[in-house]
Design a protein around this motif. Sequence first.
Motif, short mmCIF file in Angstrom:
data_model
loop_
_atom_site.label_atom_id
_atom_site.label_comp_id
_atom_site.label_asym_id
_atom_site.label_seq_id
_atom_site.Cartn_x
_atom_site.Cartn_y
_atom_site.Cartn_z
N TRP A 44 38.34 30.56 30.26
CA TRP A 44 38.08 30.54 31.70
C TRP A 44 39.28 31.11 32.44
CZ3 TRP A 44 33.65 28.59 34.13
CH2 TRP A 44 32.74 27.94 33.29
N GLY A 45 38.98 31.76 33.56
CA GLY A 45 40.05 32.18 34.45
C GLY A 45 40.37 31.08 35.44
N GLN A 46 41.35 31.35 36.29
CA GLN A 46 41.80 30.36 37.27
C GLN A 46 40.98 30.38 38.55
OE1 GLN A 46 44.26 27.99 36.70
NE2 GLN A 46 43.87 28.77 34.64
N GLY A 47 40.18 31.42 38.72
CA GLY A 47 39.32 31.48 39.89
C GLY A 47 39.87 32.37 40.99
N THR A 48 38.97 32.90 41.78
CA THR A 48 39.34 33.69 42.95
C THR A 48 38.45 33.26 44.11
OG1 THR A 48 39.73 35.96 43.77
CG2 THR A 48 37.80 35.64 42.38
N GLN A 49 39.05 33.13 45.27
CA GLN A 49 38.36 32.57 46.42
C GLN A 49 37.59 33.63 47.20
OE1 GLN A 49 38.41 29.25 47.15
NE2 GLN A 49 36.92 29.62 48.77
N VAL A 50 36.35 33.29 47.55
CA VAL A 50 35.53 34.16 48.39
C VAL A 50 35.12 33.39 49.63
CG1 VAL A 50 33.32 35.37 48.57
CG2 VAL A 50 34.66 35.54 46.47
N GLU A 97 26.31 31.30 52.11
CA GLU A 97 25.99 30.51 50.92
C GLU A 97 26.69 31.03 49.67
OE1 GLU A 97 24.30 27.93 53.07
OE2 GLU A 97 24.07 27.67 50.89
N ASP A 98 27.20 32.25 49.72
CA ASP A 98 27.89 32.82 48.57
C ASP A 98 29.36 32.42 48.50
OD1 ASP A 98 26.05 35.83 49.23
OD2 ASP A 98 25.62 34.31 47.69
N ALA A 99 29.85 31.76 49.53
CA ALA A 99 31.26 31.41 49.56
C ALA A 99 31.61 30.38 48.50
CB ALA A 99 31.61 30.88 50.94
N GLY A 100 32.84 30.46 48.03
CA GLY A 100 33.31 29.51 47.04
C GLY A 100 34.37 30.12 46.16
N THR A 101 34.75 29.38 45.14
CA THR A 101 35.68 29.90 44.15
C THR A 101 34.89 30.45 42.98
OG1 THR A 101 37.33 28.26 44.80
CG2 THR A 101 37.63 29.34 42.67
N SER A 145 30.55 43.23 51.48
CA SER A 145 30.58 43.34 50.02
C SER A 145 31.97 43.05 49.48
CB SER A 145 30.17 44.75 49.59
OG SER A 145 28.86 45.06 49.98
N LEU A 146 32.00 42.57 48.25
CA LEU A 146 33.24 42.38 47.51
C LEU A 146 32.97 42.72 46.06
CD1 LEU A 146 34.69 38.98 48.81
CD2 LEU A 146 35.72 41.24 49.10
N ARG A 147 34.01 43.16 45.38
CA ARG A 147 33.90 43.40 43.94
C ARG A 147 34.95 42.56 43.24
NH1 ARG A 147 35.56 48.46 40.15
NH2 ARG A 147 33.82 48.38 38.66
N GLY A 201 38.86 38.58 45.17
CA GLY A 201 38.32 37.71 46.20
C GLY A 201 38.94 38.02 47.54
N GLY A 202 38.36 37.43 48.58
CA GLY A 202 38.88 37.64 49.92
C GLY A 202 37.93 37.11 50.96
N SER A 203 38.15 37.53 52.19
CA SER A 203 37.32 37.08 53.31
C SER A 203 36.52 38.26 53.84
CB SER A 203 38.20 36.51 54.42
OG SER A 203 38.89 35.37 53.97
#
Length: 127
Positions: A117-123, A87-91, A17-19, A9-11
């Motif tokens: 489940w994982g702990q999540g990654t922020q986008v 609109e794609d932003a979120g955890t 794009s992000l992977r 995740g990231g900004s």
Amino acid sequence: EVRLAESGGGSVQAGGSLRLSCTASRDRYNAYCMAWFRQAPGKERDAVAFIGSDGTTYRDSVKGRFIISQTAGKKNTYLQMNNLTTEDAGTYYCAGDGGHWYPRICGVYGEADFRDWGQGTQVTVSS
């Protein structure tokens, strides 16, 4: 017990794009179905993409932009996200069914069908 861990995740700016990566704590992760979920601030967690033995399924809003894939043995599951919008932003969370088979296709699994489940990654996506 299998643990799932997301990363990547990231900004980014809109259009970027992000992977995302999801790594299981075992070299081989027994799962019929895995998915990526997204939770935006103040909103419910929604499925974005699924991958199982019956193929891949995507939320309408990400079709043509996101690609879910995984390595043999399912240790790693990825979500390539292109042409990102605000609109794609979120955890983002990855989830796996832990090897529990349900008599329905992967693409209609609900949250309760996923045991791991994982702990999540922020986008974050800026306009």
